[in-house]
Design a protein around this motif. Structure first.
Motif, PDB file in Angstrom:
ATOM      1  N   PRO A  67      23.523  79.666  68.393  1.00  0.00           N
ATOM      2  CA  PRO A  67      22.778  80.892  68.071  1.00  0.00           C
ATOM      3  C   PRO A  67      21.880  80.756  66.846  1.00  0.00           C
ATOM      4  CG  PRO A  67      25.065  81.406  68.570  1.00  0.00           C
ATOM      5  CD  PRO A  67      24.972  79.915  68.533  1.00  0.00           C
ATOM      6  N   CYS A  68      22.176  79.784  65.958  1.00  0.00           N
ATOM      7  CA  CYS A  68      21.336  79.553  64.781  1.00  0.00           C
ATOM      8  C   CYS A  68      20.417  78.345  64.951  1.00  0.00           C
ATOM      9  CB  CYS A  68      22.202  79.368  63.532  1.00  0.00           C
ATOM     10  SG  CYS A  68      23.083  80.845  63.019  1.00  0.00           S
ATOM     11  N   HIS A  69      20.313  77.823  66.167  1.00  0.00           N
ATOM     12  CA  HIS A  69      19.385  76.714  66.428  1.00  0.00           C
ATOM     13  C   HIS A  69      17.974  77.160  66.048  1.00  0.00           C
ATOM     14  CE1 HIS A  69      17.057  73.705  68.656  1.00  0.00           C
ATOM     15  NE2 HIS A  69      18.163  73.010  68.830  1.00  0.00           N
ATOM     16  N   HIS A  70      17.177  76.259  65.481  1.00  0.00           N
ATOM     17  CA  HIS A  70      15.863  76.666  64.970  1.00  0.00           C
ATOM     18  C   HIS A  70      14.959  77.202  66.086  1.00  0.00           C
ATOM     19  CE1 HIS A  70      13.346  73.138  66.278  1.00  0.00           C
ATOM     20  NE2 HIS A  70      14.534  72.592  66.380  1.00  0.00           N
ATOM     21  N   VAL A  71      15.091  76.673  67.300  1.00  0.00           N
ATOM     22  CA  VAL A  71      14.291  77.193  68.420  1.00  0.00           C
ATOM     23  C   VAL A  71      14.801  78.569  68.833  1.00  0.00           C
ATOM     24  CG1 VAL A  71      13.637  76.836  70.832  1.00  0.00           C
ATOM     25  CG2 VAL A  71      13.620  74.914  69.234  1.00  0.00           C
ATOM     26  N   ALA A  72      16.126  78.774  68.782  1.00  0.00           N
ATOM     27  CA  ALA A  72      16.692  80.085  69.091  1.00  0.00           C
ATOM     28  C   ALA A  72      16.203  81.135  68.093  1.00  0.00           C
ATOM     29  CB  ALA A  72      18.212  80.019  69.102  1.00  0.00           C
ATOM     30  N   LEU A  73      16.122  80.771  66.807  1.00  0.00           N
ATOM     31  CA  LEU A  73      15.621  81.712  65.801  1.00  0.00           C
ATOM     32  C   LEU A  73      14.188  82.126  66.123  1.00  0.00           C
ATOM     33  CD1 LEU A  73      16.948  80.043  62.513  1.00  0.00           C
ATOM     34  CD2 LEU A  73      17.993  81.902  63.814  1.00  0.00           C
ATOM     35  N   ASN A  74      13.343  81.150  66.495  1.00  0.00           N
ATOM     36  CA  ASN A  74      11.965  81.479  66.890  1.00  0.00           C
ATOM     37  C   ASN A  74      11.951  82.341  68.144  1.00  0.00           C
ATOM     38  OD1 ASN A  74      10.805  80.045  64.775  1.00  0.00           O
ATOM     39  ND2 ASN A  74      10.705  78.137  65.937  1.00  0.00           N
ATOM     40  N   ALA A  75      12.919  82.093  69.040  1.00  0.00           N
ATOM     41  CA  ALA A  75      13.004  82.900  70.260  1.00  0.00           C
ATOM     42  C   ALA A  75      13.317  84.357  69.925  1.00  0.00           C
ATOM     43  CB  ALA A  75      14.075  82.328  71.187  1.00  0.00           C
ATOM     44  N   TYR A  76      14.241  84.592  68.987  1.00  0.00           N
ATOM     45  CA  TYR A  76      14.579  85.967  68.603  1.00  0.00           C
ATOM     46  C   TYR A  76      13.358  86.682  68.017  1.00  0.00           C
ATOM     47  CZ  TYR A  76      19.232  83.758  68.646  1.00  0.00           C
ATOM     48  OH  TYR A  76      20.348  83.030  68.970  1.00  0.00           O
ATOM     49  N   ILE A  77      12.595  85.971  67.187  1.00  0.00           N
ATOM     50  CA  ILE A  77      11.387  86.566  66.605  1.00  0.00           C
ATOM     51  C   ILE A  77      10.419  86.972  67.707  1.00  0.00           C
ATOM     52  CG2 ILE A  77       9.362  86.109  65.160  1.00  0.00           C
ATOM     53  CD1 ILE A  77      11.099  84.136  63.562  1.00  0.00           C
ATOM     54  N   THR A  78      10.212  86.069  68.667  1.00  0.00           N
ATOM     55  CA  THR A  78       9.285  86.346  69.764  1.00  0.00           C
ATOM     56  C   THR A  78       9.781  87.488  70.632  1.00  0.00           C
ATOM     57  OG1 THR A  78       8.643  84.009  69.793  1.00  0.00           O
ATOM     58  CG2 THR A  78       8.084  85.321  71.731  1.00  0.00           C
ATOM     59  N   LEU A  79      11.069  87.487  70.951  1.00  0.00           N
ATOM     60  CA  LEU A  79      11.627  88.540  71.812  1.00  0.00           C
ATOM     61  C   LEU A  79      11.560  89.900  71.125  1.00  0.00           C
ATOM     62  CD1 LEU A  79      14.686  86.561  73.216  1.00  0.00           C
ATOM     63  CD2 LEU A  79      12.750  87.417  74.552  1.00  0.00           C
ATOM     64  N   ALA A  80      11.884  89.945  69.829  1.00  0.00           N
ATOM     65  CA  ALA A  80      11.799  91.219  69.111  1.00  0.00           C
ATOM     66  C   ALA A  80      10.374  91.756  69.141  1.00  0.00           C
ATOM     67  CB  ALA A  80      12.265  91.037  67.667  1.00  0.00           C
ATOM     68  N   THR A  81       9.399  90.857  68.950  1.00  0.00           N
ATOM     69  CA  THR A  81       7.993  91.261  68.974  1.00  0.00           C
ATOM     70  C   THR A  81       7.563  91.678  70.374  1.00  0.00           C
ATOM     71  OG1 THR A  81       7.516  89.698  67.181  1.00  0.00           O
ATOM     72  CG2 THR A  81       5.644  90.526  68.440  1.00  0.00           C
ATOM     73  N   ALA A  82       7.932  90.876  71.381  1.00  0.00           N
ATOM     74  CA  ALA A  82       7.520  91.160  72.755  1.00  0.00           C
ATOM     75  C   ALA A  82       8.087  92.490  73.242  1.00  0.00           C
ATOM     76  CB  ALA A  82       7.959  90.023  73.672  1.00  0.00           C
ATOM     77  N   TYR A  83       9.368  92.741  72.968  1.00  0.00           N
ATOM     78  CA  TYR A  83       9.970  94.013  73.397  1.00  0.00           C
ATOM     79  C   TYR A  83       9.363  95.193  72.638  1.00  0.00           C
ATOM     80  CZ  TYR A  83      13.566  92.187  76.532  1.00  0.00           C
ATOM     81  OH  TYR A  83      14.213  91.619  77.592  1.00  0.00           O
ATOM     82  N   LYS A  84       9.006  94.978  71.393  1.00  0.00           N
ATOM     83  CA  LYS A  84       8.358  96.054  70.623  1.00  0.00           C
ATOM     84  C   LYS A  84       7.000  96.404  71.221  1.00  0.00           C
ATOM     85  CE  LYS A  84       7.244  97.400  65.876  1.00  0.00           C
ATOM     86  NZ  LYS A  84       7.304  96.988  64.447  1.00  0.00           N
ATOM     87  N   ILE A  85       6.227  95.370  71.603  1.00  0.00           N
ATOM     88  CA  ILE A  85       4.925  95.618  72.238  1.00  0.00           C
ATOM     89  C   ILE A  85       5.112  96.287  73.593  1.00  0.00           C
ATOM     90  CG2 ILE A  85       2.870  94.480  73.178  1.00  0.00           C
ATOM     91  CD1 ILE A  85       3.224  92.328  71.034  1.00  0.00           C
ATOM     92  N   ARG A  86       6.112  95.844  74.329  1.00  0.00           N
ATOM     93  CA  ARG A  86       6.383  96.466  75.633  1.00  0.00           C
ATOM     94  C   ARG A  86       6.774  97.937  75.474  1.00  0.00           C
ATOM     95  NH1 ARG A  86      10.489  92.654  78.804  1.00  0.00           N
ATOM     96  NH2 ARG A  86      10.217  94.291  80.387  1.00  0.00           N
ATOM     97  N   SER A  87       7.444  98.251  74.367  1.00  0.00           N
ATOM     98  CA  SER A  87       7.790  99.655  74.102  1.00  0.00           C
ATOM     99  C   SER A  87       6.537 100.488  73.892  1.00  0.00           C
ATOM    100  CB  SER A  87       8.690  99.737  72.872  1.00  0.00           C
ATOM    101  OG  SER A  87       8.906 101.079  72.477  1.00  0.00           O
ATOM    102  N   VAL A  88       5.589  99.957  73.102  1.00  0.00           N
ATOM    103  CA  VAL A  88       4.334 100.666  72.864  1.00  0.00           C
ATOM    104  C   VAL A  88       3.553 100.823  74.168  1.00  0.00           C
ATOM    105  CG1 VAL A  88       2.118 100.557  71.672  1.00  0.00           C
ATOM    106  CG2 VAL A  88       4.194  99.870  70.478  1.00  0.00           C
ATOM    107  N   ASP A  89       3.553  99.766  74.980  1.00  0.00           N
ATOM    108  CA  ASP A  89       2.828  99.816  76.254  1.00  0.00           C
ATOM    109  C   ASP A  89       3.457 100.788  77.245  1.00  0.00           C
ATOM    110  OD1 ASP A  89       1.142  97.931  75.241  1.00  0.00           O
ATOM    111  OD2 ASP A  89       2.065  96.227  76.290  1.00  0.00           O
ATOM    112  N   SER A  90       4.719 101.155  77.024  1.00  0.00           N
ATOM    113  CA  SER A  90       5.438 102.012  77.973  1.00  0.00           C
ATOM    114  C   SER A  90       5.615 103.433  77.465  1.00  0.00           C
ATOM    115  CB  SER A  90       6.823 101.407  78.271  1.00  0.00           C
ATOM    116  OG  SER A  90       6.738 100.076  78.660  1.00  0.00           O
TER     117      SER A  90
END
Length: 581
Positions: A375-398
Motif C-alpha cells: 500500500p505504500c509502494h511509490h507507484v501506489a502512492l501516485n495511483a492514490y493521488i491520481t484516483l483522488a483527483t479523477a474521482y473529484k473531477i468526475r464528481s464535478v462532471d456529475s
C-alpha cells in the motif's frame, strides 16, 4: 561546497531570510496565466503583457525575456530564458568561468562531456550569444550560464504543489547540498512586498551558518559572508526560505532534497544523475540492508492464491518482473490521464483493477502466488493521488446527478484519506517526509470537509468547529516534540477511521480490503470484511451546540460505532458550519 551550522538549531527554524532569485522563468504553459516576474496569477486585464504590475514589468528588459526561445531538447525554453536573465541582470565575474559563475558551480566540464547534452547546450549558447549581440570569440560564457542553470536552478511550486517554472538563487541557497534524508526543506513565497529593512530585521533572527572554508576559496567565502551579513531580500521573483525539519547540531551540514523523496533508492539515484550528474552517498542511500521506507516504497506483498481479472499478467514467473508489470500498467494509466488520452472512468477502472486484483505468478511446478503492490509502494502512492483527483473531477462532471456526484466525492475523499495515512506511516520512520505528509493531510482534510459541506442536508449558519483533542496540540512550541505530537495525531485519526472508514470505502473494493486507513494489512483476500464488535454497535453521535459549549469548546462530538449518514459524517469531522440538532 557545503553549508554548516555554527550553532545548535531547533526544528522549525528559518535558516536564511527570504531570497529573491538571481534569475527565473516560467514554464511555457504558464506564460499567459502567470506573472513572468513574481509568478503570481495575472489579473483578468493585466496592466502590462506578461506582468501583474508596473513594478514587476520593470524587473525585466525586453532583451532578457524572449517569450519564445527555441526548444533545443533536452534544453527547455525556460532554461534559456533563465540563462539570458542571469547574464543580462547580474555582474558576471568571468575570472573563474566556465567552472564558476558568480560563485555558483557550473559543472561545465562534466556536462559538456555528455554527448546527449553538449550539442544542445552549444546550440542554445549560440542562440543566447546572437540574442545578446555578443562580440566574444566563443560562447563559453553562455555555455557556463546554461550549465549553471541546469546545475543550480530549482523548480518553483505554488501552494498547491503545481510546478510553475524554475529559479536560480545565490550561494546562500545554491551551496546547500542534497540528501535523501535531509534536515531542512525549502518553500517559496510568491510576493514582492518584502522590503530591504524587513530583510535586515529577519536576518538578525536566523541562526549562524558557515561555509566549509576547506573546500572554498577566500574570495567565495568572503562573498558568502557578505551576502549573509547583508541579509538582502531586495528584488523580485519567487522568494525562497529554508527551514529546519530536524534538530541540527553545531558543525552539522545543512541539507535539503533536490527531488521527490517518495521514491526507492534506484529511482532517486537515476533522477539525480540525469538532472545533476552526481550519485548520492547519504546514509539512506548506502544503508545495507535498505532503510525500512525504501523497502516498502518498492515492496510487493505475497498473498494466498486468488483469481485475478488482470488476465494479461498470467504466466509471470518472477517477482521483480511481476512488480514491474503492475507498476507499468498503473503508470501507463496515470500518464494517459495526465495527457487526456483516456476518459476518467476508464482510468480509475484500470488503476483500481491492478491495485485490487494484483497479479499471479507461477514458478516451475510450484503453487501460484498472488502478489499485490505494498500500500505504500511509490507507484501506489501516485495511483492514490491520481484516483483522488479523477474521482473529484468526475464528481464535478456529475453535478446534475447529485447522488452520483456524492459517490464520486466520497471515494475521492477516501483515497485522499488513505494517502495521508500512508504518508504518515512513512513519515513515522523517516522524519524528512514531513513536508509530503503535511501536504497530503491538508488535501485529505479539505476533501473530507468538501464532502460534508457540499452535501449538507440541513440549512446551516457559519461558525467554526475543531477537534478538541487536536486543539491541545496547538501550543506556542507546537513544532517541538514532533514525534509525540505525531503519535497523538495518529491516535486521533485512528478514532476517526473507526467511525468513518466503512462509510467512505463503500463500493470501492480495493480500499474496502483494509480494516482502516492506518492498518495496511489486507482484511481478507476476497474483499469481504468482517464486521468488528465496534462496527455492529448502534450508530450514535452526540453534538454539543455552539450555545451549549463551554469556553474553548466550540464543538464536541462523541462518536459510538460506525457512521451511516451524511449529517453524522459532517458532525464528526467538524466542519466550518454550525449544525442544528
Amino acid at each position: 561546497m557545503e553549508i554548516l551550522a555554527a550553532e545548535d538549531i531547533d526544528i522549525g527554524t528559518d535558516l536564511i531570510p527570504p531570497l529573491s532569485p538571481l534569475a527565473s522563468s516560467l514554464y511555457d504553459s504558464f506564460l499567459s496565466s502567470h506573472c513572468s516576474s513574481c509568478f503570481s496569477l495575472l489579473p483578468q486585464a493585466p496592466p502590462h503583457p506578461h506582468y501583474c504590475s508596473a513594478a514587476c514589468s520593470l524587473t525585466d528588459s525586453p532583451i532578457d525575456s524572449p517569450q519564445s526561445p527555441p526548444e533545443i531538447s533536452p534544453i527547455l525554453p525556460s532554461d534559456i530564458r533563465t540563462a539570458l536573465r542571469l547574464l543580462n541582470s547580474t555582474v558576471v565575474v568571468t575570472s573563474s568561468s566556465p567552472h564558476r559563475l558568480n560563485g555558483l558551480l557550473t559543472n561545465h566540464h562534466r556536462i559538456m562531456s555528455d554527448p546527449s547534452l553538449s550539442v544542445a547546450i552549444q546550440n542554445a549558447a549560440s542562440f543566447i550569444a546572437t540574442f545578446l549581440r555578443s562580440n566574444r570569440e566563443n560562447t563559453e560564457l553562455e555555455e557556463a550560464a546554461i550549465c549553471s542553470v541546469l546545475t543550480n536552478a530549482v523548480e518553483v511550486q505554488d501552494s498547491t504543489g503545481l510546478a510553475l517554472g524554475i529559479a536560480l538563487y545565490d550561494s546562500r541557497f545554491s551551496w546547500i547540498n542534497h540528501s535523501c534524508s535531509p534536515n531542512s526543506c525549502y518553500r517559496f513565497v510568491n510576493t514582492i512586498t518584502t522590503s530591504y529593512q524587513d530583510g535586515l530585521a529577519f536576518a538578525k533572527t536566523i541562526p549562524h551558518i558557515i561555509t566549509n572554508t576547506e573546500t572554498s576559496s577566500n574570495f567565495e567565502s568572503k562573498a558568502f559572508c557578505s551576502l549573509q551579513e547583508q541579509g538582502r531580500t531586495v528584488g523580485y521573483g519567487p522568494k525562497v526560505i529554508v527551514r529546519s525539519i530536524k534538530k541540527i547540531k553545531d558543525g552539522e551540514e545543512i541539507t535539503v532534497s533536490y527531488m521527490d523523496l517518495l521514491q526507492p533508492t534506484g529511482l532517486r539515484q537515476s533522477d539525480l544523475w540525469s538532472k545533476y550528474r552526481f550519485m548520492c552517498n547519504c546514509g539512506r542511500c548506502v544503508a545495507s540492508p535498505p532503510a525500512y521506507v525504501d523497502s516498502i516504497l518498492e515492496g510487493v506483498l505475497a498473498l494466498e492464491p486468488e483469481i485475478t481479472t488482470v488476465s494479461h499478467f498470467h504466466g509471470t514467473t518472477n517477482k521483480d518482473e511481476a512488480a514491474g508489470k503492475m507498476s507499468d500498467h498503473i503508470q501507463g494509466a496515470i500518464d494517459d490521464f495526465l495527457s487526456d488520452d483516456i476518459n476518467r472512468k476508464t482510468c480509475c477502472e484500470k488503476i483500481e483493477s491492478v491495485l485490487h486484483h494484483g497479479i499471479q505468478i507461477k514458478a516451475d511446478s510450484s503453487q501460484p502466488h498472488h502478489l499485490r503492490l505494498h500500500p505504500c509502494h511509490h507507484v501506489a502512492l501516485n495511483a492514490y493521488i491520481t484516483l483522488a483527483t479523477a474521482y473529484k473531477i468526475r464528481s464535478v462532471d456529475s453535478e446534475i446527478d447529485m447522488g452520483k456526484a456524492f459517490e464520486m466525492s466520497r471515494i475521492s475523499a477516501a483515497y485522499s484519506f488513505f494517502l495521508a495515512c500512508a504518508s504518515h506511516h512513512l513519515f513515522s520512520a523517516e522524519p524528512s517526509f514531513a513536508i509530503s505528509a503535511t501536504s497530503f493531510w491538508k488535501n485529505a482534510g479539505e476533501s473530507l470537509l468538501d464532502l460534508a459541506l457540499k452535501f449538507s442536508m440541513e440549512s446551516s449558519v457559519e461558525t467554526t468547529y475543531k477537534c478538541t483533542k487536536c486543539l491541545t496540540l496547538e501550543t506556542p512550541n507546537s513544532h517541538r516534540d514532533i514525534k509525540e505530537k505525531s503519535r497523538q495525531i495518529l491516535s486521533c485519526v485512528t478514532d476517526i477511521s473507526q467511525v468513518v472508514w466503512s462509510f467512505l470505502t463503500r463500493g470501492c473494493p480495493y480500499l474496502a480490503k483494509f480494516r482502516s486507513p492506518v492498518d495496511f494489512s489486507f482484511a481478507t483476500t476476497n474483499g469481504d470484511r468482517e464486521e468488528s464488535n465496534e462496527d455492529q454497535m448502534a450508530t450514535r453521535v452526540y453534538i454539543i451546540k455552539e450555545e451549549e459549549a463551554t469556553e474553548g469548546q466550540v464543538g464536541i462530538i462523541v462518536p459510538f460505532g460506525k457512521l451511516e449518514s451524511l449529517p453524522e459524517l459532517k458532525a464528526y469531522i467538524g466542519t466550518s458550519y454550525y449544525l442544528h440538532g
